[in-house]
Design a protein around this motif. Structure first.
Motif, short mmCIF file in Angstrom:
data_model
loop_
_atom_site.label_atom_id
_atom_site.label_comp_id
_atom_site.label_asym_id
_atom_site.label_seq_id
_atom_site.Cartn_x
_atom_site.Cartn_y
_atom_site.Cartn_z
N ILE A 32 0.85 -1.19 0.00
CA ILE A 32 0.00 0.00 0.00
C ILE A 32 0.89 1.24 0.00
CG2 ILE A 32 -1.71 1.32 1.28
CD1 ILE A 32 -2.69 -1.27 2.49
N ASP A 33 0.53 2.22 -0.83
CA ASP A 33 1.17 3.52 -0.78
C ASP A 33 0.38 4.36 0.23
OD1 ASP A 33 2.61 5.81 -1.22
OD2 ASP A 33 1.66 6.26 -3.14
N PHE A 34 0.95 4.57 1.40
CA PHE A 34 0.19 5.18 2.49
C PHE A 34 -0.13 6.65 2.28
CE2 PHE A 34 1.23 1.32 4.69
CZ PHE A 34 0.02 1.06 5.29
N ASN A 36 -1.24 7.86 -0.44
CA ASN A 36 -2.49 7.84 -1.20
C ASN A 36 -3.64 7.25 -0.41
OD1 ASN A 36 -1.20 8.99 -3.36
ND2 ASN A 36 -0.79 7.05 -4.37
N LEU A 37 -3.38 6.62 0.71
CA LEU A 37 -4.43 6.07 1.57
C LEU A 37 -4.71 6.98 2.77
CD1 LEU A 37 -6.27 3.64 2.31
CD2 LEU A 37 -4.34 2.75 3.60
N PHE A 38 -3.65 7.51 3.37
CA PHE A 38 -3.79 8.29 4.59
C PHE A 38 -4.54 9.60 4.36
CE2 PHE A 38 -2.07 11.48 7.57
CZ PHE A 38 -2.53 10.94 8.75
N TRP A 39 -4.16 10.35 3.32
CA TRP A 39 -4.76 11.67 3.12
C TRP A 39 -6.24 11.60 2.75
CZ3 TRP A 39 -2.33 14.66 5.92
CH2 TRP A 39 -0.95 14.65 5.99
N PRO A 40 -6.67 10.64 1.92
CA PRO A 40 -8.13 10.53 1.72
C PRO A 40 -8.88 10.18 3.01
CG PRO A 40 -7.01 9.44 -0.07
CD PRO A 40 -5.96 9.81 0.94
N LEU A 41 -8.27 9.33 3.85
CA LEU A 41 -8.91 9.01 5.13
C LEU A 41 -9.03 10.25 6.01
CD1 LEU A 41 -7.35 5.54 6.03
CD2 LEU A 41 -9.70 6.04 5.31
N LEU A 76 -2.69 15.43 -0.26
CA LEU A 76 -3.04 14.40 -1.23
C LEU A 76 -2.66 14.86 -2.63
CD1 LEU A 76 -4.44 11.71 -1.94
CD2 LEU A 76 -6.55 13.02 -2.23
N MET A 77 -2.95 16.10 -2.96
CA MET A 77 -2.60 16.62 -4.28
C MET A 77 -1.08 16.64 -4.48
SD MET A 77 -5.55 19.56 -4.66
CE MET A 77 -4.52 20.64 -5.56
N ARG A 78 -0.34 16.90 -3.41
CA ARG A 78 1.13 16.85 -3.50
C ARG A 78 1.63 15.43 -3.69
NH1 ARG A 78 4.90 19.13 0.56
NH2 ARG A 78 6.32 18.72 -1.12
N SER A 79 0.97 14.46 -3.04
CA SER A 79 1.48 13.09 -3.08
C SER A 79 1.17 12.37 -4.39
CB SER A 79 0.94 12.28 -1.90
OG SER A 79 -0.45 12.07 -2.05
N ILE A 80 0.09 12.74 -5.07
CA ILE A 80 -0.23 12.04 -6.31
C ILE A 80 0.44 12.67 -7.53
CG2 ILE A 80 -2.39 11.07 -5.47
CD1 ILE A 80 -3.90 13.27 -6.89
N ASP A 81 1.12 13.77 -7.35
CA ASP A 81 1.90 14.43 -8.41
C ASP A 81 1.09 14.78 -9.65
OD1 ASP A 81 4.25 14.49 -6.98
OD2 ASP A 81 4.90 12.51 -7.67
#
Length: 176
Positions: A32-34, A36-41, A76-81
């Motif tokens: 899991i890429d956390f 991309n999981l943590f920020w939506p949660l 989240l926007m920073r992490s998904i590039d």
């Protein structure tokens, strides 16, 4: 019979699920890429807090839930590039986030219009700095505008305090 109502801690359940997912990732069971999981949660938690704030008319929950949601959206926007958001955008984005949080508090009671003043001021300052970071405005122009016109913020806050006090005080009716 005396029944006690069981109150579910949704945050506790969320922690258990998140911790179990992290443990399974560490053990190699799942990958899991956390980010991309943590920020939506966290966005969901922020929305739940805002919803509870609107339901119970608690401005603090609305304010901090909005802040949590907006920062989670930013990270989240920073992490998904997908968007080009560098670390130096964090400071101007914070102005926008807190401005939006003040606006959300205003939405609970539209008669409490003085909350629009910090909302507009913070959003304006944040957008000006973001526009400079992306090259639409020159930094020195924005800094000159802020340096010259910042006392208007004091005037607006003072007027809001005076007008709010006058609006809240009801005229007394003369007694016969």
């Amino acid at each position: 019979m005396n029944y006690t109502r069981f109150k579910t801690s949704w945050f506790g359940i969320l922690l258990i699920i998140f911790g179990a997912a992290m443990l399974m990732d560490r053990l190699g069971v799942i990958n899991i890429d956390f980010a991309n999981l943590f920020w939506p949660l966290m966005m969901i938690v922020g929305l739940m807090i805002v919803g509870k704030g609107f339901a119970s008319d608690k401005r603090g929950k609305i304010y901090w839930g909005t802040v949590l949601f907006m920062y989670s959206l930013f990270f989240l926007m920073r992490s998904i590039d997908t968007f080009e958001l560098h670390g130096y955008i964090f400071f101007p984005a914070s102005f926008l986030i807190f401005g939006i949080a003040f606006f959300m508090m205003y939405l609970t009671n539209l008669k409490d219009w003085p909350l629009l003043i910090p909302a507009v001021v913070l959003c304006f300052i944040g957008s000006m700095f973001i526009l400079t970071e992306y090259g639409f405005l020159y930094k020195w122009e924005v800094w000159d505008i802020v340096r010259l016109w910042w006392p208007i913020i004091l005037i607006m806050f003072g007027l809001a305090m005076l007008l709010r006090r006058k609006c809240n005080s009801s005229p007394s009716t003369p007694q016969p």
